[in-house]
Design an enzyme around this catalytic site. Structure first.
Site, short mmCIF file in Angstrom:
data_model
loop_
_atom_site.label_atom_id
_atom_site.label_comp_id
_atom_site.label_asym_id
_atom_site.label_seq_id
_atom_site.Cartn_x
_atom_site.Cartn_y
_atom_site.Cartn_z
N GLY A 112 26.95 -35.60 5.28
CA GLY A 112 27.45 -36.95 5.55
C GLY A 112 26.38 -37.99 5.72
N LYS A 113 25.16 -37.73 5.26
CA LYS A 113 24.06 -38.68 5.43
C LYS A 113 24.37 -40.03 4.80
CE LYS A 113 21.29 -36.01 3.23
NZ LYS A 113 22.33 -35.01 2.96
N SER A 128 15.54 -34.42 2.41
CA SER A 128 14.16 -34.25 2.92
C SER A 128 14.04 -32.96 3.72
CB SER A 128 13.74 -35.46 3.76
OG SER A 128 14.71 -35.79 4.73
N GLY A 150 2.52 3.58 -4.79
CA GLY A 150 2.33 4.45 -5.95
C GLY A 150 1.82 3.76 -7.19
N LYS A 151 1.06 2.68 -7.04
CA LYS A 151 0.59 1.93 -8.21
C LYS A 151 -0.37 2.76 -9.06
CE LYS A 151 -0.87 -1.24 -5.41
NZ LYS A 151 -0.23 -0.68 -4.22
N GLY A 172 26.12 -32.80 1.69
CA GLY A 172 27.49 -32.73 2.18
C GLY A 172 27.62 -32.91 3.68
N VAL A 226 0.84 -1.20 0.00
CA VAL A 226 0.00 0.00 0.00
C VAL A 226 0.87 1.25 0.00
CG1 VAL A 226 -0.20 0.11 2.53
CG2 VAL A 226 -2.00 1.08 1.11
N LYS A 239 9.24 6.55 -6.27
CA LYS A 239 9.51 7.68 -5.36
C LYS A 239 11.00 7.94 -5.21
CE LYS A 239 5.24 6.71 -2.79
NZ LYS A 239 4.60 6.57 -1.47
#
Length: 634
Positions: free
Chosen positions: A472-473, A541, A30-31, A470, A27, A160
Site C-alpha cells: 500500500g505504499k 527499496s 568427493g570432488k 502490494g 569439503v 555418495k
C-alpha cells in the site's frame, strides 16, 4: 606390432572443442574422487600411475582395499595425509567428442580464494553435494561465486548415494533445496544428478541401483553442454597492451592477449585512457601477418600512426568504447585474514594495468546462506561485498557481465604483495558526491532551502515509504499528498513505477539495478528537498544499506523512513498488478519477497500497518506525526 601414427592421432583431436570446467562444493563431498573416476573410466590413467595409486592407497587411502581414485588428483603430501584438496589441481582428459580441462578446487573455507582462481577461466561447474549431509555453507558460497563469475552451466552432483542406499527421496529433497537456492540466486541452467563417485554410478555409465533416474550421467552432461569460447569473440574488441616491441628501429608493435572481440587490419581504434585515435595496420600471430585475430589469441598489433602507447593502455574499437573513469562499484570477494577496510590503499591489477586503488565504501555484505544484504564496515576473509572503489588515475573498464576480460580485477597488499581480493565491476560511479570533476563545483544560490520552505509554511522533508509490493505504499502516499495539497502545502510524489517510465527506464530488477534505481531517486529527492518541498517517495527499496545511503544525502531530520507494513500473505492476496502470481510461476525473476529478499527497516521513524488500518487512518497518523515533527507549520 601395428605402428602408432602420432600425426593421425593429433589430427583426430585437433578438431574437437574444449570445455574447461571446475568441481567445487564443501569439503569431503568427493570432488577429487569424482575426477579420479572420470579419468579412470575414460582410460586416461597410465599403468604406472594406477600402480602408484594402489600403493599410496594402502598408506593414505580411505576406500579400504579398493584404489582411492582421489589420489590421482591430490598431489600434495599435505593433501594426501589429510584427505583434502588444498591447491587447485588441473587435469586433462578427452573422449570421442570433446576435450576437457578440469580444475579441482578446494572445499575448505580458508581456501575459497583458490576456488575463485580455478573458476575464473571455467565455462561450466560441477557442484558436489554429499547425500548424507545435504547442502552446506560452502555449497552455497561456491554456487554464489560460480554465478558471480558468470558460469552459466551448472551440474549438481549429489554424491555418495551408495551411503544412503540409493534413496530417491534423499536425492529429491536435496534437489528441491538447491532449486530454491538457485531460483533466489538466478541460476537458470542447472541439472541435478544422483551419483556415487566411489562406484562410478551415473558418472560415466548409468546406475543399476538407481533405475528411477533416467537423466544423463555426469560425462553425458559434460559432453552436451555448450563449451563456450565463441562468446568472447562476439564481445567488443579489447586489447590490453602488455609489452611494446621494438625488435628493430623501424618497427613498433604492441603485444598482448586479445581479451574480447576480433581485430583486423584497417579497424579504427582508440587508445585509452589517452583517447588518441589510429587504425590497425597489421595483425601478427606468432610473428606472421594474419587477416584476423580473435579473443584469447596472443597478438602483436601495429598502428598506422606514430602515437604514444604504453604498457597498461588499452586499444579498443573506435565504435565500441568502454567506460573511462576513476571510480566504480564492484562485487569483491575478500581473500585475506586481514579485513578490507574503506580508506585503506591497495594496488589494483586490471588486465595489463597496475595502479593504486582505495575502497571508499561498502554498500553491503552478502550472506551466502540467505542472500540477504547486510550492512558492513569491513569485509572479512571469504566474505563477499558490494563496494565502491576509487583508483589513483583514470582507466578503461567494462562491466564484468558484458566483458569479463576488462571487468575483472585483483587487489594486492602493498606491503606483503599478496593477492587479497578479487573483484567484478558492476558499473561506473556517477554519484555527484563522490565522482566530481575538478571543474564542477556546487554553486550557492541567492534563495536558499529554508527560505523556499518558509514561504510554503513547512520544513523540507523526504518521506520515504518502503514495504513489499502490494503493501500500500503508493496508495497511502498518494492519499497523503492529496491531504497535503488540500491543506495548502507544497509536495511532490515520486512513485516507483512512474520513475521507471523515464529517468530509470534503462534499469532492470537485478540487485545491482535496484541499488542504482534508489541512488538516482535519492539524488532527485535531495534536489526537491532543496526546493523546500515535502517529497514523498514510494519505492520497495528492499535493502537497508541503500536506504541508509539516501538518508546520508539529506540533512539531519529531513529523511523520514515510513515502513508500510503488511504480511507477505496479505500483499500476495491483494496482488493488484498480478506480479506475485507471475513470480510464483517463474515468469518474473528477482521479485522482492519471493526470490529476492526484503530487509525491513530496523528503526523506522514511523510504521503504518495497512493490514489493520484503513488508508484514511494511515493518513491521519502520518499527518499527526508530521505536525509533531514540525514539518507542517500552521
Amino acid at each position: 606390432m601395428t605402428e602408432f601414427d602420432i600425426h593421425a592421432y593429433l589430427e583426430q583431436h585437433r578438431g574437437k572443442d574444449l570445455l574447461r570446467f571446475i568441481t567445487c562444493g564443501s569439503v569431503d563431498d568427493g570432488k577429487s574422487t569424482l575426477i579420479g573416476r572420470l579419468l579412470f573410466d575414460t582410460q586416461q590413467v597410465f599403468e604406472d600411475q594406477l600402480a602408484a595409486v594402489e600403493r599410496d592407497s594402502r598408506k593414505y587411502g580411505t576406500t579400504g582395499d579398493a584404489p582411492d581414485l582421489a589420489l590421482l588428483v591430490d598431489g600434495l603430501q599435505a593433501e594426501r595425509e589429510q584427505g583434502i584438496t588444498i591447491d587447485v589441481a588441473y587435469r586433462y582428459f578427452t573422449t570421442e567428442s570433446r576435450k576437457f580441462i578440469i580444475a579441482d578446487t578446494p572445499g575448505h573455507e580458508q581456501y575459497t580464494r583458490n576456488m575463485v582462481t580455478g573458476a575464473s577461466t571455467a565455462r561450466a561447474a560441477v557442484v558436489l553435494v554429499d547425500a548424507t549431509r545435504g547442502m552446506q555453507v560452502q555449497t552455497r558460497r561456491h554456487s554464489y561465486l560460480v554465478h558471480l563469475l558468470g558460469i552459466e552451466q551448472v551440474l549438481v552432483a549429489v554424491n555418495k548415494m551408495d551411503a544412503v542406499d540409493h534413496d530417491r527421496a534423499t536425492f529429491e529433497a536435496i534437489e528441491r533445496d538447491y532449486e530454491d537456492f538457485a531460483r533466489q540466486l538466478g541460476i537458470a541452467h542447472y541439472r541435478c544428478v544422483p551419483v556415487s563417485a566411489l562406484t562410478g554410478a551415473n558418472v560415466t555409465r548409468p546406475s543399476e541401483s538407481m533405475t528411477w533416474y533416467d537423466g544423463p550421467s555426469v560425462l553425458e552432461w559434460l559432453e552436451s553442454v555448450p563449451a563456450g569460447g565463441g562468446d568472447d569473440s562476439r564481445r567488443p574488441m579489447r586489447f590490453p597492451v602488455q609489452y611494446v616491441n621494438r625488435s628493430r628501429s623501424d618497427f613498433r608493435g604492441f603485444c598482448g592477449q586479445l581479451a574480447g572481440g576480433c581485430v583486423a587490419p584497417g579497424d579504427p581504434v582508440v587508445v585509452l585512457p589517452s583517447g588518441r585515435r589510429s587504425e590497425v595496420a597489421e595483425v601478427l600471430l606468432h610473428g606472421r601477418a594474419v587477416d584476423r585475430g580473435v579473443a584469447g589469441q596472443s597478438l602483436t598489433l601495429t598502428l598506422a600512426d606514430e602515437i604514444d602507447v604504453s604498457r597498461g593502455d588499452m586499444l579498443v574499437h573506435a565504435e565500441q568504447l568502454p567506460r573511462v573513469g576513476d571510480c566504480f562499484d564492484a562485487r569483491v570477494v575478500w581473500m585475506h585474514d586481514r579485513p578490507m577496510l574503506p580508506g585503506r590503499q591497495y594496488d589494483m591489477k586490471l588486465a595489463a594495468t597496475e595502479l593504486p586503488a582505495t575502497p571508499e565504501a561498502i554498500h553491503h555484505r552478502i550472506d551466502v546462506n540467505t542472500l540477504e544484504h547486510q550492512p558492513a564496515e569491513q569485509l572479512a576473509l571469504n566474505e563477499i561485498g558490494h563496494c565502491r572503489i576509487r583508483t589513483g588515475r583514470a582507466l578503461a573498464f567494462d562491466a564484468y557481465h558484458s566483458q569479463p576480460g576488462s571487468g575483472a580485477f585483483i587487489l594486492v597488499d602493498r606491503v606483503s604483495n599478496l593477492t587479497v581480493g578479487a573483484g567484478m565491476i558492476v558499473r561506473p560511479v556517477t554519484d555527484a558526491l563522490t565522482d566530481k570533476s575538478e571543474n564542477v563545483t556546487w554553486h550557492r544560490q541567492s534563495v536558499d532551502k529554508r527560505s523556499r520552505a518558509a514561504q510554503k509554511a513547512q520544513r523540507p522533508a523526504v518521506l520515504w515509504f518502503t514495504g513489499l509490493s502490494g503493501a500500500g505504499k503508493s496508495t497511502v502516499a498518494n492519499a497523503l499528498e492529496q491531504a497535503l495539497f488540500q491543506r495548502g502545502h507544497h509536495s511532490y510524489l515520486l512513485d516507483g513505477d512512474n520513475v521507471r517510465h523515464g529517468l530509470n527506464r534503462d534499469l532492470g530488477f537485478t540487485d545491482e539495478d535496484r541499488v542504482e534505481n534508489i541512488r538516482r531517486i535519492g539524488e532527485v529527492a535531495r534536489l526537491m528537498a532543496d526546493a523546500g518541498l515535502v517529497v514523498l517517495s514510494a519505492f520497495i527499496s528492499p535493502f537497508r544499506a541503500d536506504r541508509a545511503l539516501v538518508r546520508e544525502l539529506m540533512e539531519d531530520g529531513e529523511f523520514i523512513e515510513i515502513h508500510v507494513d503488511a504480511p507477505l500473505e496479505v500483499c500476495e492476496s491483494r496482488d493488484p498488478k498480478g506480479l506475485y502470481a507471475k513470480a510464483r510461476a517463474g515468469v518474473i525473476r528477482n521479485f522482492t519477497g519471493i526470490d529476492s529478499p526484503y530487509e525491513a527497516p530496523e528503526e523506522p521513524e514511523i510504521v503504518v500497518d495497512t493490514a489493520e488500518l484503513s488508508v484514511d487512518e494511515c493518513v491521519e497518523e502520518l499527518l499527526a506525526y508530521l505536525k509533531r515533527r514540525g514539518i507542517l507549520i500552521g
